[in-house]
Design an enzyme around this catalytic site. Structure first.
Site, PDB file in Angstrom:
ATOM      1  N   CYS A 100      58.586  57.404  90.052  1.00  0.00           N
ATOM      2  CA  CYS A 100      58.227  56.868  88.744  1.00  0.00           C
ATOM      3  C   CYS A 100      57.129  57.724  88.108  1.00  0.00           C
ATOM      4  O   CYS A 100      57.155  58.008  86.911  1.00  0.00           O
ATOM      5  CB  CYS A 100      57.759  55.427  88.907  1.00  0.00           C
ATOM      6  SG  CYS A 100      57.273  54.680  87.355  1.00  0.00           S
ATOM      7  N   CYS A 200      57.056  49.754  91.359  1.00  0.00           N
ATOM      8  CA  CYS A 200      56.520  50.315  90.125  1.00  0.00           C
ATOM      9  C   CYS A 200      57.217  49.767  88.889  1.00  0.00           C
ATOM     10  O   CYS A 200      56.636  49.601  87.852  1.00  0.00           O
ATOM     11  CB  CYS A 200      56.680  51.820  90.221  1.00  0.00           C
ATOM     12  SG  CYS A 200      56.630  52.687  88.686  1.00  0.00           S
TER      13      CYS A 200
END
Length: 395
Positions: A100, A200
């Site tokens: 991410c 995330c």
């Protein structure tokens, strides 16, 4: 006045990062990233991204900075979610947080920020940036956060010099307690907010349910391998060269169902990862069972009793050539070179003494002490003291 776009996540860390930058005289813009919105896999009655974007907006209002939301869910699905499914299907365990940062926050998001005329992007990560000169050129360092308990440098182990050059980490010098204190003094709505524990992107999600959207349940057997199994007592062979020895040290044990006894059933080998203890639902063993290997082709999970089972440990690991990443490109090893480092194979693992050995095919990392549950698809990161030098995907 330099312009900084802060990724406001709706948490206390990014809130304080924005406040500090404003205090330092930057022109600050707050941007909330909407990365995922599929209510079918988040835990009911909680819509984390809505609450978070609301909190981020309230913080921006309080700090009197411009704020907007950007929807990155299409890029997110393509670069992170699809990648995750693909890795799990192959029997590897990806790290979505590292990805991410590499693919979304410091790539897609950074490009949006730069298009808004930003000089820098800032996040609420607990890490620091250093700058030194190498051959007359500025070279950026990724340094661990001052709060050893919260250090997040590992999650940023895939960043490049280019990305680091445009990044600021305003809270890297602070302890978490100091960050909360600043937030409380400034009456920020996030001051008491709990840290997010979710992946995330998905917030509070149940991973097996998430994976089941694409990876169908498929019943298979759980096999227990005894710690006295012969393969753990192999005599070390004589090696004709260094690379043979490295390959031997980093080898995986391979199992067949005949090596042990069937002790239970599972709903899909791709839902399990090495070192896992929960979710096996097998009782009656003197010590708890741990996953020591998964075979997604044959759909078998191999387990061993107790956390000292020899099947859990390995002395070395290998990173394929195309999956080696150096933040400090000037320190990159050439074939047959080696380097003493400290390394970790998962977030928050204490640093371990290790030696890097570069070969033509990739990088071997040999640890001083055998490591538990070295897991394919995860990232290994190597450090020199406080500085993260590089990383790679465990193959």
């Amino acid at each position: 006045m330099k312009r900084v776009v802060v990724g406001l996540s709706g948490g206390v860390d990014s809130s304080v990062a924005a406040y500090l930058l404003k205090e330092q005289g930057y022109e600050v813009i707050g941007l909330f990233m909407k990365n995922w919105h599929d209510d079918s896999v988040t835990i009911s009655k909680e819509c984390p991204w809505l609450d978070d974007s609301n909190d981020a907006m309230l913080v921006a209002e309080k700090l009197n900075i411009p704020f907007q939301t950007v929807d990155l869910s299409a890029e997110y699905k393509e670069r992170i979610v699809d990648y995750m499914f693909n890795e799990y299907e192959r029997g590897r365990t990806p790290n979505p947080d590292v990805l991410c940062n590499r693919e979304i926050k410091f790539d897609v998001f950074m490009k949006i920020a730069l298009s808004l005329g930003a000089d820098f992007v800032a996040t609420g990560h607990y890490c620091r940036k250093g700058e030194i000169s190498v051959d007359g050129k500025p070279t950026y360092q990724l340094l661990s956060g001052k709060d050893a308990n919260k250090d997040q440098s590992y999650f940023l182990c895939q960043l490049s010099q280019e990305q680091l050059s445009k990044t600021l980490f305003p809270i890297g010098e602070l302890q978490k307690s100091e960050v909360r204190k600043i937030a409380a003094e400034q009456n920020l709505v996030t001051a008491e907010k709990k840290d997010s524990q979710g992946l995330c992107f998905i917030g509070k999600v149940r991973l097996p349910e998430f994976l089941q959207q694409k990876l169908q349940p498929k019943e298979g057997t759980i096999v227990e391998i005894d710690a006295s199994e012969e393969k753990y007592r192999e005599e070390q062979a004589a090696f004709s060269n260094k690379e043979e020895e490295l390959a031997y040290l980093s080898r995986k044990y391979t199992y067949s169902p005949n090596d042990g006894k069937v002790v239970g059933k599972h709903q899909g080998a791709h839902y399990f990862t090495k070192g896992q203890r929960k979710g096996l639902a097998v009782g009656g063993t003197p010590e708890p069972l741990f996953v020591i290997e998964t075979d997604v082709e044959e759909n078998v999970i191999y387990t061993g009793q107790g956390k000292d089972h020899p099947g859990i440990y390995r002395q070395a690991l290998f990173v394929a050539q195309d999956e080696i990443h150096w933040i400090r490109e000037d320190l990159k090893l050439q074939p047959n070179e080696e380097m003493e480092v400290d390394a970790r194979i998962r977030y928050r693992q204490p640093l371990q003494k290790a030696t890097l050995h570069q070969t033509d095919t990739g990088l071997y990392i040999v640890f001083q002490e055998p490591q538990a549950s070295i897991t394919e698809g995860q990232f290994v990161a190597w450090y020199d003291g406080e500085e993260l030098l590089g990383s790679g995907v465990i193959s």
